[in-house]
Design a protein around this motif. Sequence first.
Motif, PDB file in Angstrom:
ATOM      1  N   UNK A   1      37.456  41.676  22.706  1.00  0.00           N
ATOM      2  CA  UNK A   1      38.714  42.402  22.792  1.00  0.00           C
ATOM      3  C   UNK A   1      38.579  43.855  22.322  1.00  0.00           C
ATOM      4  N   UNK A   2      37.673  44.097  21.357  1.00  0.00           N
ATOM      5  CA  UNK A   2      37.566  45.452  20.793  1.00  0.00           C
ATOM      6  C   UNK A   2      36.575  46.339  21.561  1.00  0.00           C
ATOM      7  N   UNK A   3      35.843  45.765  22.514  1.00  0.00           N
ATOM      8  CA  UNK A   3      34.871  46.547  23.273  1.00  0.00           C
ATOM      9  C   UNK A   3      35.569  47.552  24.186  1.00  0.00           C
ATOM     10  N   UNK A   4      35.047  48.806  24.156  1.00  0.00           N
ATOM     11  CA  UNK A   4      35.586  49.828  25.066  1.00  0.00           C
ATOM     12  C   UNK A   4      34.541  50.322  26.056  1.00  0.00           C
ATOM     13  N   UNK A   5      33.388  50.764  25.557  1.00  0.00           N
ATOM     14  CA  UNK A   5      32.403  51.364  26.472  1.00  0.00           C
ATOM     15  C   UNK A   5      31.034  51.431  25.808  1.00  0.00           C
ATOM     16  N   UNK A   6      30.009  51.606  26.664  1.00  0.00           N
ATOM     17  CA  UNK A   6      28.660  51.853  26.173  1.00  0.00           C
ATOM     18  C   UNK A   6      28.466  53.349  25.956  1.00  0.00           C
ATOM     19  N   UNK A   7      27.905  53.697  24.806  1.00  0.00           N
ATOM     20  CA  UNK A   7      27.623  55.095  24.495  1.00  0.00           C
ATOM     21  C   UNK A   7      26.186  55.449  24.873  1.00  0.00           C
ATOM     22  N   UNK A   8      25.300  54.472  24.742  1.00  0.00           N
ATOM     23  CA  UNK A   8      23.899  54.698  25.051  1.00  0.00           C
ATOM     24  C   UNK A   8      23.106  53.464  24.682  1.00  0.00           C
ATOM     25  N   UNK A   9      21.805  53.586  24.706  1.00  0.00           N
ATOM     26  CA  UNK A   9      20.958  52.456  24.334  1.00  0.00           C
ATOM     27  C   UNK A   9      19.953  52.908  23.284  1.00  0.00           C
ATOM     28  N   UNK A  10      19.490  51.950  22.492  1.00  0.00           N
ATOM     29  CA  UNK A  10      18.477  52.287  21.495  1.00  0.00           C
ATOM     30  C   UNK A  10      17.196  51.523  21.800  1.00  0.00           C
ATOM     31  N   UNK A  11      16.085  52.172  21.450  1.00  0.00           N
ATOM     32  CA  UNK A  11      14.757  51.601  21.663  1.00  0.00           C
ATOM     33  C   UNK A  11      13.907  52.058  20.481  1.00  0.00           C
ATOM     34  N   UNK A  12      13.855  51.233  19.448  1.00  0.00           N
ATOM     35  CA  UNK A  12      13.296  51.638  18.169  1.00  0.00           C
ATOM     36  C   UNK A  12      12.126  50.751  17.753  1.00  0.00           C
ATOM     37  N   UNK A  13      11.297  51.294  16.874  1.00  0.00           N
ATOM     38  CA  UNK A  13      10.203  50.496  16.327  1.00  0.00           C
ATOM     39  C   UNK A  13      10.742  49.476  15.325  1.00  0.00           C
ATOM     40  N   UNK A  14      11.754  49.907  14.533  1.00  0.00           N
ATOM     41  CA  UNK A  14      12.348  49.002  13.553  1.00  0.00           C
ATOM     42  C   UNK A  14      13.546  48.282  14.169  1.00  0.00           C
ATOM     43  N   UNK A  15      13.698  47.012  13.838  1.00  0.00           N
ATOM     44  CA  UNK A  15      14.782  46.212  14.412  1.00  0.00           C
ATOM     45  C   UNK A  15      16.110  46.476  13.703  1.00  0.00           C
ATOM     46  N   UNK A  16      17.187  46.319  14.493  1.00  0.00           N
ATOM     47  CA  UNK A  16      18.539  46.547  13.984  1.00  0.00           C
ATOM     48  C   UNK A  16      19.347  45.254  14.084  1.00  0.00           C
ATOM     49  N   UNK A  17      20.294  45.098  13.150  1.00  0.00           N
ATOM     50  CA  UNK A  17      21.155  43.913  13.169  1.00  0.00           C
ATOM     51  C   UNK A  17      22.226  44.044  14.242  1.00  0.00           C
ATOM     52  N   UNK A  18      22.399  42.982  15.036  1.00  0.00           N
ATOM     53  CA  UNK A  18      23.478  42.934  16.027  1.00  0.00           C
ATOM     54  C   UNK A  18      24.798  42.676  15.307  1.00  0.00           C
ATOM     55  N   UNK A  19      25.845  43.417  15.728  1.00  0.00           N
ATOM     56  CA  UNK A  19      27.148  43.324  15.053  1.00  0.00           C
ATOM     57  C   UNK A  19      28.170  42.513  15.838  1.00  0.00           C
ATOM     58  N   UNK A  20      27.704  41.750  16.827  1.00  0.00           N
ATOM     59  CA  UNK A  20      28.620  40.909  17.583  1.00  0.00           C
ATOM     60  C   UNK A  20      29.267  39.876  16.654  1.00  0.00           C
ATOM     61  N   UNK A  21      30.580  39.773  16.764  1.00  0.00           N
ATOM     62  CA  UNK A  21      31.307  38.784  15.955  1.00  0.00           C
ATOM     63  C   UNK A  21      31.481  37.511  16.763  1.00  0.00           C
ATOM     64  N   UNK A  22      30.972  36.414  16.217  1.00  0.00           N
ATOM     65  CA  UNK A  22      31.058  35.129  16.902  1.00  0.00           C
ATOM     66  C   UNK A  22      32.441  34.517  16.721  1.00  0.00           C
ATOM     67  N   UNK A  23      32.686  33.427  17.440  1.00  0.00           N
ATOM     68  CA  UNK A  23      34.007  32.806  17.423  1.00  0.00           C
ATOM     69  C   UNK A  23      34.407  32.323  16.033  1.00  0.00           C
ATOM     70  N   UNK A  24      33.433  31.979  15.183  1.00  0.00           N
ATOM     71  CA  UNK A  24      33.747  31.518  13.830  1.00  0.00           C
ATOM     72  C   UNK A  24      33.990  32.660  12.861  1.00  0.00           C
ATOM     73  N   UNK A  25      33.943  33.904  13.363  1.00  0.00           N
ATOM     74  CA  UNK A  25      34.218  35.063  12.525  1.00  0.00           C
ATOM     75  C   UNK A  25      32.994  35.669  11.875  1.00  0.00           C
TER      76      UNK A  25
END
Length: 330
Positions: free
Chosen positions: A36-60
């Motif tokens: 519901x809160x998604x609006x648009x893609x700003x860009x993409x990242x391609x990094x050596x270090x990994x990043x945490x995904x911030x997707x909120x699952x159904x359980x919150x």
Amino acid sequence: MTRRTSFAQIKVRCFESADEFHELKGYREGNPLTRQSYRALVGYYNLAEKQFCCLEKENGNRCRHEHSKGWVVEKDDGTHTLLGKDCANEKFGADPRLIKDIQNYKNAIRQHERQEKLLSHLGKRTERTMVLRKLRTDLEAMHIRISDFLINLGPGISKRLLNMARSRVADVVVTAVRYREYVENGRKKTERSAFQHRLGMLNALMVVTKDSYVPTFISINNLLGAFDAAARLGDRPKRNEMDAVVAQLDDFDRVMKEGNSLLGAEAQFMSNNMELLCYLVDDRAERYKCARVAMRQSGLEGGKDQAKTWLNNREAELRTKLGIDQLEIY
């Protein structure tokens, strides 16, 4: 309603360090993202270090899977967050907006890469067209040198070498013959026995046939034409036209390698044991011409008579070595 954009309207942005999206206005570390809160893609990242995904699952709870590749996302409140690549494909509930945006962005990335590659090729146009034309000139001159060499040997030798090159048979083989006389029923008879003897192998025979040069000449002309076509594409080229031109220009390294390999084969061919040429045809005149070439290769000089004597002596030595009476050449 948010207005959707086609891939042609997207300005591709790649975040190559975490600092780049941390500096975005409204970026928040661990900012949860929902459908519901998604609006648009700003860009993409391609990094050596990994990043945490911030997707909120159904359980919150947030996904928090680590990804080295993914998307920088704008939310409907104007803030920014991260969505991992795999999670975007598998865990966002097949949201049609996101699917379409990702596909458009991927198309835009590919279009951008094509354009960058095209510009890179065009930046090398002057240098590479000069190199290609020189390669073509060098190959043409080499073909003339080889052709003149063959003409001086004679038509029979030329034809035999061409046939060997086309059939890819490089071995020089003669028939060694022995004769045995015997008496049968009071009559003298002669028995003939024969075997094949390999004298050696001729290297780099591809240089003697024009068929070896034609593919490289065609490729060089195609590349020169592709550079001209690339310069005519303009600022907004059609994708299929740009793809075709870039694919041809990508062939540069292969064509140069192929052409230089062919140029290098001339020295290989001329370093062959030229005495082998004397056993390719049965024509004595042509064999003596080959003998003169073989003599010069050995540091000896002489005319037709000296070549005749030299070849006869070499054949006699070979017959003695093999224990035979005669050599036959076919």
